[in-house]
Design an enzyme around this catalytic site. Structure first.
Site, mmCIF file in Angstrom:
data_model
loop_
_atom_site.group_PDB
_atom_site.id
_atom_site.type_symbol
_atom_site.label_atom_id
_atom_site.label_comp_id
_atom_site.label_asym_id
_atom_site.label_seq_id
_atom_site.Cartn_x
_atom_site.Cartn_y
_atom_site.Cartn_z
ATOM 1 N N SER A 1 -2.971 -3.113 -0.176
ATOM 2 C CA SER A 1 -2.352 -4.319 0.110
ATOM 3 C C SER A 1 -2.653 -5.453 0.726
ATOM 4 O O SER A 1 -3.588 -5.975 1.285
ATOM 5 C CB SER A 1 -1.387 -3.466 1.633
ATOM 6 O OG SER A 1 -0.402 -4.163 2.211
ATOM 7 N N GLY B 1 0.511 -1.009 -0.259
ATOM 8 C CA GLY B 1 0.481 0.127 -0.038
ATOM 9 C C GLY B 1 0.478 1.882 -0.362
ATOM 10 O O GLY B 1 0.412 2.677 -0.920
ATOM 11 N N CYS C 1 1.582 1.728 11.739
ATOM 12 C CA CYS C 1 2.618 2.086 11.403
ATOM 13 C C CYS C 1 3.209 4.077 11.899
ATOM 14 O O CYS C 1 4.172 4.227 11.646
ATOM 15 C CB CYS C 1 2.345 3.471 10.078
ATOM 16 S SG CYS C 1 1.925 1.574 8.844
ATOM 17 N N ASN D 1 -8.600 3.549 8.779
ATOM 18 C CA ASN D 1 -7.297 2.591 10.019
ATOM 19 C C ASN D 1 -7.321 2.513 10.767
ATOM 20 O O ASN D 1 -7.083 1.778 11.907
ATOM 21 C CB ASN D 1 -5.658 2.912 9.231
ATOM 22 C CG ASN D 1 -5.019 3.555 9.150
ATOM 23 O OD1 ASN D 1 -5.880 5.344 8.602
ATOM 24 N ND2 ASN D 1 -3.880 4.173 10.068
#
Length: 404
Positions: free
Chosen positions: A223, A95, A349, A175
């Site tokens: 992804s 992604g 992340c 997310n």
């Protein structure tokens, strides 16, 4: 150094040597938003491409033809899943690369037409940091705000468009809080204005239906490891006719648009995983929603808790973001982890950052509440028994914390 959070790393060191003991206990994985386990059927299908059919798909030998056909079939599966043509699918490393390619590629190819890009304030770092990079090159970026539910107002996008706007990039679903954006309507506005529309669908793909034609999507990132496929493989859908600069230079793979020897096992795995998810996407969505709603109902009975984000119908089926007022999220995460329950305090992340979540902050949530918030993300492996265990464990831990 001030930005590094040391507590989790100290916790890991203290726990060193006890991994076997920890995983002998019950494991409840509620972090599917960060990554998913590979489906056994996917693993079975890709295994031969590691050691039996290992030929380079770009070679002309008959042996390599097996790899080439496997990639062809994967494109077919993906194209069918999102309703596009197979030659509009380009394979990437995931992604992040797809987002980078979409945004930088369009910006650099179309700079003679304009230098303005529109995105939102709650995008994944792969989008936000790419936009910041382009700002350094002289591009103008408008970061459209979201409401308290993490959803963008369509009128804000319309008002942000100028004669120099060349790209709108807005994530399909967030997310952290799972908010689903009005993608079809945004795409419609872009079509009317002849502006390219890209969406980061990394969290949405395989979990909610996607139709790039009906939704007016020009480019889309996904992804595989977010929907039970292998890590290190993703796609960028590029609608036929769109002109975009190459991001990775080298050979002539991917019809000259993305260099590098194809990751055949990964590509096969992505195609199979997406096909499997789409085959029962409604049934699994309903099952996950039921468990998510049960978890939410029980947690909200704990004093001092509240939900961050939109109502259940406007968020991803497996997403639940909860604020436990007055409790440090990192301490709660560690306590849950000792009981075998995996959750997260935001985007995987951004792990290790002591800054409040940029997503929650953009929704108007205070820094104190940001630091007391956890994300639970459910998936195929979660059962009602797991939810019951999580609820009872949470009540025990929170009761203990608040009485000390």
């Amino acid at each position: 150094m001030a930005q590094i959070l040391f507590v989790p790393y100290i916790f890991i060191l203290l726990r060193k040597g006890s991994d076997k003991m920890k995983y002998d206990k019950k494991l409840v994985y509620l972090d599917y938003g960060a990554s998913t386990p590979m489906n056994k059927e996917v693993f079975k299908e890709i295994e031969p491409y590691f050691y039996t059919f290992y030929g380079n798909p770009s070679s002309v030998s008959s042996f390599s033809e097996r790899s080439k056909m496997a990639i062809f079939n994967a494109r077919e599966r993906i194209a069918k899943a999102i309703n596009c043509q197979r030659n509009e699918i380009y394979f990437t490393s995931g992604g992040t690369e797809s987002d980078n390619w979409a945004i930088k590629g369009i910006a650099l190819k179309n700079r003679d037409k304009g230098n303005h890009i529109i995105t939102t304030s709650i995008e994944h770092p792969a989008v936000l940091n790419t936009c910041k990079y382009l700002e350094e090159l002289g591009f103008k970026i408008t970061y459209v705000p979201v409401d308290k539910y993490g959803i963008v107002n369509l009128e804000y996008i319309k008002n942000a468009i100028t004669e120099s706007t060349i790209l709108v990039s807005i994530m399909f679903a967030n997310n952290e809080v799972g908010s689903i954006q009005p993608i079809k309507e945004i795409g419609e506005v872009c079509r009317q204005k002849n502006i390219i529309f890209h969406t980061d669908a990394v969290q949405a793909a395989g979990h909610i239906p996607i139709d790039v034609e009906k939704m007016n999507i020009d480019m889309l990132s996904m992804s595989a490891h977010k929907f039970y496929g292998p890590k290190g493989i993703g796609i960028l859908y590029i609608k036929r006719g769109i002109k975009i600069d190459n991001f990775v230079h080298g050979g002539h793979q991917e019809r000259g648009r993305r260099a590098g020897t194809e990751n055949t096992p990964g590509i096969v795995g992505l195609g199979k995983a997406l096909e499997l998810c789409n085959s029962n996407i409604i049934e699994e969505s309903n099952r996950t929603k039921y468990l998510r709603d049960k978890l939410a109902k029980e947690i909200l009975e704990i004093p001092g808790t509240e939900i961050n984000g939109p109502d259940y119908e406007r968020r991803l089926p497996g997403n639940l973001n909860i604020c436990f007022n007055g409790i440090d999220a990192e301490i709660l995460l560690m306590s849950l982890d000792l009981k075998g329950i995996c959750a997260s305090a935001g985007s995987a992340c951004s792990a290790g950052s002591i800054r409040p979540s940029h997503v929650l902050s953009a929704m108007g949530i205070s820094p104190e509440k940001c630091k007391s918030s956890l994300r639970f993300s459910l998936g195929e492996g979660i059962s009602e028994e797991d939810i019951d265990y999580t609820i009872s464990t949470l009540k025990e831990i929170i009761g203990s914390i608040r009485t000390t």
